[in-house]
Write an enzyme that holds these catalytic residues in place. Structure first.
Site, PDB file in Angstrom:
ATOM      1  N   ASP A 155     -20.638  27.036  32.872  1.00  0.00           N
ATOM      2  CA  ASP A 155     -20.543  28.163  32.202  1.00  0.00           C
ATOM      3  C   ASP A 155     -21.588  28.711  31.009  1.00  0.00           C
ATOM      4  O   ASP A 155     -21.274  29.260  30.207  1.00  0.00           O
ATOM      5  CB  ASP A 155     -19.137  28.137  31.395  1.00  0.00           C
ATOM      6  CG  ASP A 155     -18.979  26.769  30.527  1.00  0.00           C
ATOM      7  OD1 ASP A 155     -19.890  26.386  29.898  1.00  0.00           O
ATOM      8  OD2 ASP A 155     -17.840  26.287  30.438  1.00  0.00           O
ATOM      9  N   ARG A 225     -23.301  32.377  27.021  1.00  0.00           N
ATOM     10  CA  ARG A 225     -22.021  31.584  27.388  1.00  0.00           C
ATOM     11  C   ARG A 225     -21.176  32.438  28.105  1.00  0.00           C
ATOM     12  O   ARG A 225     -21.113  33.812  27.651  1.00  0.00           O
ATOM     13  CB  ARG A 225     -21.290  31.134  25.776  1.00  0.00           C
ATOM     14  CG  ARG A 225     -19.726  30.565  26.309  1.00  0.00           C
ATOM     15  CD  ARG A 225     -19.785  29.383  27.071  1.00  0.00           C
ATOM     16  NE  ARG A 225     -18.595  28.649  26.927  1.00  0.00           N
ATOM     17  CZ  ARG A 225     -17.491  28.855  27.851  1.00  0.00           C
ATOM     18  NH1 ARG A 225     -17.639  29.815  28.708  1.00  0.00           N
ATOM     19  NH2 ARG A 225     -16.531  28.040  27.437  1.00  0.00           N
ATOM     20  N   ASP A 230     -14.152  28.926  31.692  1.00  0.00           N
ATOM     21  CA  ASP A 230     -14.487  27.603  31.107  1.00  0.00           C
ATOM     22  C   ASP A 230     -14.615  26.637  32.229  1.00  0.00           C
ATOM     23  O   ASP A 230     -13.695  26.303  33.062  1.00  0.00           O
ATOM     24  CB  ASP A 230     -13.360  27.054  29.893  1.00  0.00           C
ATOM     25  CG  ASP A 230     -13.602  25.819  29.220  1.00  0.00           C
ATOM     26  OD1 ASP A 230     -14.850  25.515  29.176  1.00  0.00           O
ATOM     27  OD2 ASP A 230     -12.831  24.827  28.911  1.00  0.00           O
ATOM     28  N   GLU A 233     -17.614  20.137  31.732  1.00  0.00           N
ATOM     29  CA  GLU A 233     -19.087  19.545  31.295  1.00  0.00           C
ATOM     30  C   GLU A 233     -19.528  18.903  32.450  1.00  0.00           C
ATOM     31  O   GLU A 233     -18.753  18.314  33.353  1.00  0.00           O
ATOM     32  CB  GLU A 233     -18.839  18.796  29.995  1.00  0.00           C
ATOM     33  CG  GLU A 233     -18.148  19.223  29.059  1.00  0.00           C
ATOM     34  CD  GLU A 233     -18.970  20.486  28.467  1.00  0.00           C
ATOM     35  OE1 GLU A 233     -20.224  20.492  28.556  1.00  0.00           O
ATOM     36  OE2 GLU A 233     -18.311  21.394  27.777  1.00  0.00           O
ATOM     37  N   ARG A 267     -24.736  30.866  20.856  1.00  0.00           N
ATOM     38  CA  ARG A 267     -24.722  31.668  22.147  1.00  0.00           C
ATOM     39  C   ARG A 267     -24.334  32.736  22.173  1.00  0.00           C
ATOM     40  O   ARG A 267     -23.481  33.380  21.444  1.00  0.00           O
ATOM     41  CB  ARG A 267     -24.045  30.651  22.950  1.00  0.00           C
ATOM     42  CG  ARG A 267     -24.677  29.215  23.200  1.00  0.00           C
ATOM     43  CD  ARG A 267     -23.782  28.121  24.047  1.00  0.00           C
ATOM     44  NE  ARG A 267     -22.389  28.183  23.675  1.00  0.00           N
ATOM     45  CZ  ARG A 267     -21.585  27.344  24.087  1.00  0.00           C
ATOM     46  NH1 ARG A 267     -21.862  26.524  25.202  1.00  0.00           N
ATOM     47  NH2 ARG A 267     -20.274  27.248  23.858  1.00  0.00           N
TER      48      ARG A 267
END
Length: 341
Positions: A155, A225, A230, A233, A267
């Site tokens: 993302d 972003r 979402d 990670e 971001r």
């Protein structure tokens, strides 16, 4: 167009517009304005080197000394323009207004040099209102080709925007401009130690000199972003798959980014389009992201989540978007997710 910018934009950053009304998001709002960027580039070069572009004399009647006078006036007017011209029509009006006391043949030749609309076509062109940006958009950016290494997860993307872009051209710090020129000279003399030191100064300021097909481009760095979704990670389960999918989508492409604001990490939060395709929609369709419903209430994205929720590759990791807490429960390797949508 008298400089390398036309080549770079025509080969790298010619966005595709589509009329796919079935896709999420306003695809194809605008196209790359090559003539405007070329004009900004040459004005920027004139400020540094006091030289007019090669080839202009073939289209105008006045001497190079007179041409230098024009660019001096254009440079001053460009710096005062708030904001500077962004469309061919705005740039054409800008040139005509700034050089209104000069010979018509010269103004006409200058407009032709950059492929800008002539004065008799301006009324007809500007009569049709351009498609408006969605409500809440702060600004739009057109990026240079994205490096695959600039995608840290599913993302987030790091992008670069050429400083010849109309929005960027008037905001480049003076010390960055000078460092870029000095670096180029040091590199030409094979003084690589000095060139590297100058480039570090440039990168520390948030810029970078990129080499695209043997053309050096000074560009500004932005971290993007993806708004409304979402992804896990890269170190989390299925984070690698999400990262690879986004990288595959944007690698080597020029992106169109509609920026809505900035997050707490500095971001730019925005919608990303690649050749007319809405990046967030694709990540949801692939089952590699959640709809970030705590911060984004778009029905379209929520619908995509509902369609993919039970077959999503993210069934091993859950996140409650209401408070950001991770949940690790699962049943029969398929997890029912209760979301705030």
């Amino acid at each position: 167009m008298g400089n390398a910018l036309g080549f770079l934009y025509s080969h790298y950053c010619k966005p595709t517009t589509t009329g796919d009304s079935g896709s999420v998001g306003p695809h194809g709002v605008s196209a790359a304005n090559v003539g405007v960027s070329a004009l900004a580039h040459d004005i920027f070069q004139f400020e540094i080197a006091s030289q007019v572009p090669d080839g202009l004399s073939k289209l105008v009647v006045s001497s190079k000394k007179a041409q230098a006078n024009w660019y001096g006036k254009l440079l001053e007017a460009w710096g005062e323009a708030k904001p500077p011209p962004k469309t061919p029509e705005e740039a054409s009006s800008f040139v005509i207004q700034t050089l209104k006391r000069h010979q018509k043949a010269d103004v006409k030749g200058l407009l032709a040099f950059y492929g800008l609309p002539l004065s008799h076509t301006l009324v007809q062109t500007s009569a049709s209102a351009p498609t408006s940006l969605p409500q809440g958009v702060k600004f739009e950016m057109q990026t240079l080709p994205v490096d695959v290494k600039a995608v840290p997860d599913g993302d987030t993307i790091t992008v670069y925007v050429s400083t010849t872009d109309p929005r960027e051209s008037s905001n480049v710090p003076r010390d960055v401009q000078l460092a870029a020129v000095q670096r180029s000279k040091a590199h030409a003399k094979k003084n690589y130690t000095k060139a590297d030191a100058l480039h570090k100064k440039i990168t520390d300021a948030g810029y970078r000199v990129l080499n695209l097909q043997n053309q050096e481009i000074l560009a500004r760095k932005y971290r993007i972003r993806l708004r409304g979704i979402d992804a896990p990670e890269s170190s989390m389960p299925y984070g690698k798959e999400a990262k690879e999918e986004l990288a595959k989508l944007v690698q080597g492409k020029c992106l169109r980014v509609l920026v809505y604001g900035e997050d707490r990490y500095g971001r730019c939060v925005g919608d990303v389009y690649c050749n007319g395709k809405f990046a967030q929609e694709i990540m949801l369709k692939k089952g590699l992201a959640w709809h970030y419903s705590a911060y984004d209430q778009r029905i379209e994205l929520a619908t995509r989540l509902e369609q993919n929720e039970l077959v999503c590759g993210l069934h091993q990791i859950l996140r409650s978007h209401g408070n950001g807490e991770r949940i690790n429960e699962k049943a029969d390797d398929i997890v029912l997710i209760e979301m705030n949508i």
